[in-house]
Structures are given as structure tokens and as C-alpha cells.
Design a protein around this motif. Structure first.
Motif, mmCIF file in Angstrom:
data_model
loop_
_atom_site.group_PDB
_atom_site.id
_atom_site.type_symbol
_atom_site.label_atom_id
_atom_site.label_comp_id
_atom_site.label_asym_id
_atom_site.label_seq_id
_atom_site.Cartn_x
_atom_site.Cartn_y
_atom_site.Cartn_z
ATOM 1 N N ILE A 1 -26.678 -19.999 -23.727
ATOM 2 C CA ILE A 1 -26.492 -18.551 -23.084
ATOM 3 C C ILE A 1 -26.017 -18.583 -21.312
ATOM 4 N N ALA A 2 -26.061 -20.298 -20.790
ATOM 5 C CA ALA A 2 -25.614 -20.641 -19.764
ATOM 6 C C ALA A 2 -24.482 -20.981 -19.601
ATOM 7 N N LEU A 3 -23.483 -21.320 -20.737
ATOM 8 C CA LEU A 3 -22.153 -20.952 -20.538
ATOM 9 C C LEU A 3 -22.162 -19.446 -20.609
ATOM 10 N N TRP A 4 -22.642 -18.684 -21.548
ATOM 11 C CA TRP A 4 -21.665 -17.292 -21.482
ATOM 12 C C TRP A 4 -22.040 -16.774 -20.126
ATOM 13 N N LEU A 5 -23.331 -16.913 -19.479
ATOM 14 C CA LEU A 5 -23.839 -15.706 -18.551
ATOM 15 C C LEU A 5 -22.695 -16.964 -16.727
ATOM 16 N N LEU A 6 -22.607 -17.942 -17.089
ATOM 17 C CA LEU A 6 -21.386 -18.328 -16.453
ATOM 18 C C LEU A 6 -19.735 -17.684 -16.226
ATOM 19 N N LEU A 7 -19.586 -17.754 -18.038
ATOM 20 C CA LEU A 7 -18.111 -16.822 -18.407
ATOM 21 C C LEU A 7 -18.546 -15.396 -17.595
ATOM 22 N N LEU A 8 -18.897 -15.070 -17.469
ATOM 23 C CA LEU A 8 -19.840 -13.399 -17.531
ATOM 24 C C LEU A 8 -19.669 -13.618 -16.151
ATOM 25 N N PHE A 9 -20.768 -13.763 -15.052
ATOM 26 C CA PHE A 9 -20.288 -14.075 -13.956
ATOM 27 C C PHE A 9 -19.096 -14.053 -13.106
ATOM 28 N N TYR A 10 -17.912 -15.120 -13.989
ATOM 29 C CA TYR A 10 -16.545 -15.088 -13.896
ATOM 30 C C TYR A 10 -15.857 -14.122 -13.557
ATOM 31 N N LEU A 11 -16.144 -13.516 -14.978
ATOM 32 C CA LEU A 11 -14.805 -12.515 -15.863
ATOM 33 C C LEU A 11 -15.062 -11.236 -14.161
ATOM 34 N N LEU A 12 -16.926 -11.209 -13.988
ATOM 35 C CA LEU A 12 -16.917 -10.376 -13.342
ATOM 36 C C LEU A 12 -16.641 -9.943 -11.810
ATOM 37 N N GLY A 13 -16.668 -11.371 -11.483
ATOM 38 C CA GLY A 13 -16.351 -11.452 -10.183
ATOM 39 C C GLY A 13 -14.356 -12.043 -10.000
ATOM 40 N N ASP A 14 -13.974 -12.171 -11.220
ATOM 41 C CA ASP A 14 -12.331 -12.536 -10.875
ATOM 42 C C ASP A 14 -12.095 -10.917 -11.713
ATOM 43 N N THR A 15 -12.544 -9.951 -12.108
ATOM 44 C CA THR A 15 -12.035 -8.958 -12.253
ATOM 45 C C THR A 15 -12.040 -8.256 -11.286
ATOM 46 N N ALA A 16 -12.405 -8.116 -10.632
ATOM 47 C CA ALA A 16 -12.955 -7.575 -8.934
ATOM 48 C C ALA A 16 -11.741 -7.981 -8.055
ATOM 49 N N SER A 17 -12.172 -9.236 -8.056
ATOM 50 C CA SER A 17 -11.304 -9.382 -7.148
ATOM 51 C C SER A 17 -9.551 -9.383 -7.560
ATOM 52 N N GLU A 18 -8.997 -9.696 -8.679
ATOM 53 C CA GLU A 18 -7.881 -9.842 -9.183
ATOM 54 C C GLU A 18 -7.431 -8.858 -9.360
ATOM 55 N N TYR A 19 -7.625 -7.283 -9.861
ATOM 56 C CA TYR A 19 -7.230 -6.387 -9.698
ATOM 57 C C TYR A 19 -8.186 -5.089 -9.376
#
Length: 565
Positions: free
Chosen positions: A115-133
Motif C-alpha cells: 500500500i505504501a509503495l503504491w501510494l508513493l507511486l500514485l503521488f509521483y505519477l500525479l506530480g510528474d503528470t502535472a509538471s511534465e505534461y
């Protein structure tokens, strides 16, 4: 317009760093889950006097003894959903797939770590999508529409920076059940508090160690006062307990007035600076050139090693789905095959998300994507992205819309996971919203703003401080305003009941305290950033955390301070 590009680049570089910092915070979730499930009871956060009564599903689930019993309860269809619907049933996954009926002591740790790793990945993907695209699309749209820097800063730039917060709030309010609404409200207010105290405080301390930086008084006072006015309106809504579509629309209109105020202030300031001089720049000359210029790449490519290949293979599953469905014409990432693929697949993804069971919609998405892919293949160049203004506008608009779609999907999954985590750990959803969600969505701001203040001197510090107040203002007014408007519209003509408790009022109170401290101390110090301002802001947030923990463990009862209904 240079500040726009620098800040977007800082946010892109901050995504990985923020993910690393977030992992340290999310380890706490693993420990909480593991401790709770090992001892078979409710973790101490849930036993405090400040914990709210859970819904029937949550209460019945917690009353059951043993993971097997909880698994059978979740698999039955005689109860309402215990958490917002995501693409994964996290409660069933934790209690059923990670069961310990055979005495596997490490099962709770395995489920908690997943759960913690998946939560971390979701945070990363959400932030990376906002900043990168998302931010890249807004950057290009700002140039193509020739927006003045001040207007771009409070509209497109704020939207790009606040996309994770805004979409998290919208998804949370749109979900069924008060727990998800708690996550949205507490996450938005907790993020505003974190950015306006911790981020602003760290920026002030960093700037002070570099000799201090003078902040423009008029813009600072304007931003802080607007946020205070917005909080007063929000407080009135919270006291009323319900909100109508019209009340939410009026709340949203506050930001339109703010944009108008910033635009007028910018025009008046520019006119005063010109002083009637004939040597003035023509309007929009500084915005005529595209912002998304190709980045110079060295002709000597680094040798490909086994480690780099392994890293690319691991990164591909989280990179390719977005790369192939989000139109992207950034010069340093331009790829004609990827552009054609995004033109083909983005309408199909939109159809699958909106109407997954409708053959007509799926067929329309497939035909639309095929036509767009043929057009993209016929009109694009393999060497460079489109240069025409209208062609760029079409591609940038497509990238903007698909970035929103991806951010929405990620935010929806994130909220579902957070609420499920709260049920597993025994922590109220509002606690996770004001801490984990607020930290995860705001750590990118912390890293980016500190980098701006460190690298760009006075200009960077000015931009960082402006973001510490303009960003929370946008997230609070637009994020919560849009969330409440959509939630109230779905229940029209009935008003929407705001999920509020004593902790929400406490968060607003500490947010007002932090803003008041900055509004008093900074002008008194000659508008120079120093350690006094920073230490005071950090102290406000530490006091907030101390009171929140005291309420959680039962030392203090915030709910007892509210009059009984």
C-alpha cells in the motif's frame, strides 16, 4: 515570462526529489498498518476522543475479529461500499489477498508495504503528470495566446501547479460517502497550511542565509489579503453546514475578481514604469517566441549500461501509457511516432473512461482516433514539432485535456487508496487528508520553491514567496469552489452537506494565524525575508501538528468544543 519557464523546470526536477521525501513520510503508514493488524485492534489514532463516528460499513468491518471474517464481510453484497470506488478494491486486496490464516506473521507487513509503495507511486505519477505534461501544455498555451506574465501567473501557472490539489478535491467531493469528502476538504486546507507556513518559512530561512531578499509589498499584501477573504467566505459556508450551487459559484467568482485585480495592477504598474517614454516595448513582444524551445543535446550520448537499461525497463510501464496518450509537442521530447500514437489512442482512452460499456461511444472514439492519426501523420514533420500558431494550439489543447484526464484518474485512485488506508489503520480520513495528502501534493512546491529561492536570488525568492500564497489561494478558491459546485449540482435542488468537524475549524484557524503572522512581520521587517519570519511560520505549523496529535490520542478533544446539534 522567464519565471514561468524556470518554475516549470524546477517543478519537473522536483518530482523525483519529492517522491523520495514522500517515501519517508509514507513509511509511517506502513508502520501504522503493521502495528494495527499485528495487535488486532484499532491503532491509537482511532481511539482518541477526536475520532469521528464511522459509517455503518466501516464500523461493522472494524467490529469483526480476524482478517478472514473481514474478508468474508467485504465479499458479501449486503452492505454499502466501505470506501470510494477505484480501479482496485484495496480493502479486499489487503484483507483477502494478504490474509494470514496460516500464521504468516509477515503478511500485514507485506500488505502495508504494498500500500505504501503504491501510494508513493500514485503521488509521483500525479506530480510528474502535472509538471511534465500539464505544465508544459500550459506553458505553450500561455505563449500561443500571448498572455501577460501577471495574468498567466494567476491563471495557467496556478492551474499547472495546483492541478493535483484541485483534482484531488474534485474527486473526493464527487465520491459517495462523507469520508471521501473529509479527504478533499482536509487535503485542500492542509495543503494551503503546509505551503503558506512550512514552504514559506523554509524559503524565508534559506533567503536569510543568503543575505535576505526584498519582497514587493503591494503584491504580497494583495495575495495574503485575498486568501484571508476567501477563508472568511469558506468559514461562513462551513458554519452554515450546507452549500448550494449559487453559493459555490459565488465562491468561485472570488477568483475571477482576483484575476481582474492582478491584471489591473499589472497594467497600472507597467504604465507607471513607462512614464510616457516613447521607447516602450510593443504589447506581447516578450511573448512572441514559443516557450517550448528544443533543448540542446550533446552529440556524445552516454554509454548504455546494464543498470541504465534496467532502469529504463522499470520506468517504461509508468511512462509509456502517458507518453502514448498525451499529445506532446515539447521540442526536447518531440517524436513523430509518439505524436501519431497519441492522436490515435487519446480519443479511445477518453471513450473507455467515460463510457466503458457503450459500443457506440467506443466505436466513435476508435474512428475519431483513426482520423486524427491519419491527419497527424500527414501534417507533422519527423524533425521538429508543428510551428504554426493554430496547429500548436490544437496540439497543446489536446495535451491539456489529456493531462487533465490522466490527473483525474490518478487523483481518483489516490483518494480511494487514502480512504481505504484510513479504514485499515483506524485513522479518520480527515487525518490522512491533512497530513499524507497535503504533504504528498505540497512537497513538490517545497523543493521547487526552495530551489528557486536558492538559484535565482532576489527574483527567485520573489517568485517563490508569491507562489506560497497565490498557489494556496487558487487551490482553496478554485479547488474547493469547483468541488462544492459540482457536488451541489449533482444534488440540485437540494444543497450539499459539507463534511465538517472541529478539526476543520482548527485547520482554518492555524491557516489564518500563519497568514496574519506573515502579514504583520514581513512589513515590520522592511519586506526583507529573514529567520524571524521563517521561524514563526514553522512554529505555527508545529503547533498545528501538536494539537492534531493531542486530539488524535485523546489528550485533547476538539469535538467537545463544538456545540452539540
Amino acid at each position: 515570462m522567464a519565471f514561468f519557464k524556470r518554475l516549470c523546470e524546477s517543478r519537473r526536477n522536483a518530482a523525483a526529489a519529492a517522491a523520495s521525501i514522500s517515501f519517508l513520510l509514507l513509511l509511517l503508514v506502513v508502520v501504522c498498518i503493521s502495528m494495527r493488524t499485528r495487535h488486532g485492534g484499532t491503532f491509537f489514532f482511532g481511539s482518541g476522543a477526536g475520532a469521528r463516528e464511522q459509517g455503518s460499513c466501516e464500523a461493522e468491518l472494524q467490529a469483526l475479529e480476524g482478517r478472514a471474517a473481514r474478508c468474508r464481510y467485504l465479499r458479501s453484497s449486503s452492505h454499502p461500499p466501505c470506501a470510494p470506488t477505484g480501479y482496485v478494491d484495496y480493502l479486499a486486496l489487503f484483507y483477502c489477498a494478504c490474509g494470514d490464516e496460516e500464521g504468516l506473521w509477515w503478511s500485514p507487513w507485506l500488505g502495508g508495504a504494498a500500500i505504501a509503495l503504491w501510494l508513493l507511486l500514485l503521488f509521483y505519477l500525479l506530480g510528474d503528470t502535472a509538471s511534465e505534461y500539464f505544465c508544459a501544455s500550459l506553458e505553450g498555451l500561455s505563449a500561443a495566446l500571448r498572455l501577460p506574465p501577471a495574468v498567466a501567473g494567476v491563471t495557467l501557472l496556478s492551474l499547472g501547479n495546483g492541478a493535483p490539489d484541485v483534482l484531488s478535491s474534485v474527486v473526493a467531493f464527487a465520491s459517495d460517502g462523507g469520508e471521501a469528502g473529509d479527504v478533499g476538504l482536509s487535503g485542500a486546507l492542509g495543503g494551503a497550511l503546509f505551503v503558506s507556513t512550512v514552504v514559506a518559512g523554509v524559503v524565508a530561512i534559506v533567503a536569510a542565509r543568503r543575505g535576505g531578499a526584498l519582497i514587493e509589498r503591494r503584491g504580497f499584501v494583495r495575495d495574503v489579503c485575498f486568501l484571508l477573504v476567501a477563508l472568511c467566505y469558506l468559514l461562513a459556508v462551513l458554519v452554515a453546514g450546507t452549500v448550494t450551487v449559487w453559493a459555490a459559484a459565488c465562491f468561485l467568482s472570488l477568483y475571477a475578481g482576483y484575476v481582474l485585480l492582478v491584471s489591473t495592477s499589472h497594467c497600472c504598474s507597467a504604465a507607471a514604469d513607462d512614464g510616457g517614454s516613447t521607447n516602450t516595448m510593443k504589447p506581447s513582444d516578450d511573448l512572441a517566441a514559443p516557450l517550448l524551445l528544443p533543448v540542446a543535446v550533446s552529440s556524445k550520448q552516454p554509454p548504455r549500461t546494464f543498470a541504465s537499461g534496467l532502469l529504463a525497463a522499470v520506468h517504461a510501464p509508468i511512462y509509456l501509457p502517458r507518453r502514448l496518450t498525451i499529445p506532446d509537442i515539447a521540442g526536447h521530447r518531440w517524436s513523430r511516432p509518439s505524436a501519431v500514437a497519441s492522436a490515435l489512442l487519446s480519443p479511445l482512452l477518453l471513450a473507455v473512461v467515460t463510457s466503458p460499456t457503450s459500443p457506440t461511444v467506443l466505436l466513435a472514439g476508435t474512428l475519431t482516433g483513426t482520423l486524427l492519426a491519419i491527419g497527424a501523420a500527414a501534417t507533422t514533420d519527423a524533425a521538429a514539432p508543428p510551428h504554426g500558431r493554430y496547429a500548436r494550439l490544437m496540439w497543446l489543447s489536446g495535451g491539456f485535456l489529456m493531462s487533465i484526464l490522466w490527473s483525474y484518474l490518478l487523483a481518483r485512485e489516490l483518494v480511494a487508496l487514502l480512504v481505504s488506508t484510513g479504514i485499515i489503520v483506524g485513522v479518520p480520513a480527515s487525518v490522512l487528508g491533512v497530513t499524507v495528502l497535503a504533504w504528498g501534493n505540497s512537497l513538490g512546491d517545497l523543493v521547487a520553491d526552495v530551489a528557486m529561492a536558492t538559484q535565482d536570488g532576489t527574483t527567485g525568492a520573489q517568485t517563490a514567496v508569491a507562489g506560497c500564497y497565490a498557489g494556496p489561494a487558487f487551490n482553496t478558491v478554485v479547488g474547493l469552489g469547483l468541488s462544492m459546485a459540482l457536488a451541489a449540482g449533482a444534488r440540485y435542488p437540494e444543497p450539499y452537506k459539507i463534511p465538517v468537524d472541529a478539526s476543520t475549524y482548527m485547520t482554518v484557524a492555524f491557516l489564518v494565524a500563519g497568514l496574519t503572522w506573515a502579514l504583520v512581520v514581513l512589513p515590520a521587517r522592511g519586506m526583507r525575508l529573514d529567520a524571524t519570519l521563517g521561524a514563526g511560520l514553522l512554529a505555527v505549523y508545529l503547533c498545528f501538528i501538536a494539537v492534531r496529535v493531542a486530539d488524535a490520542v485523546g489528550v485533547l478533544s476538539l469535538d467537545s468544543l463544538l456545540p452539540r446539534q
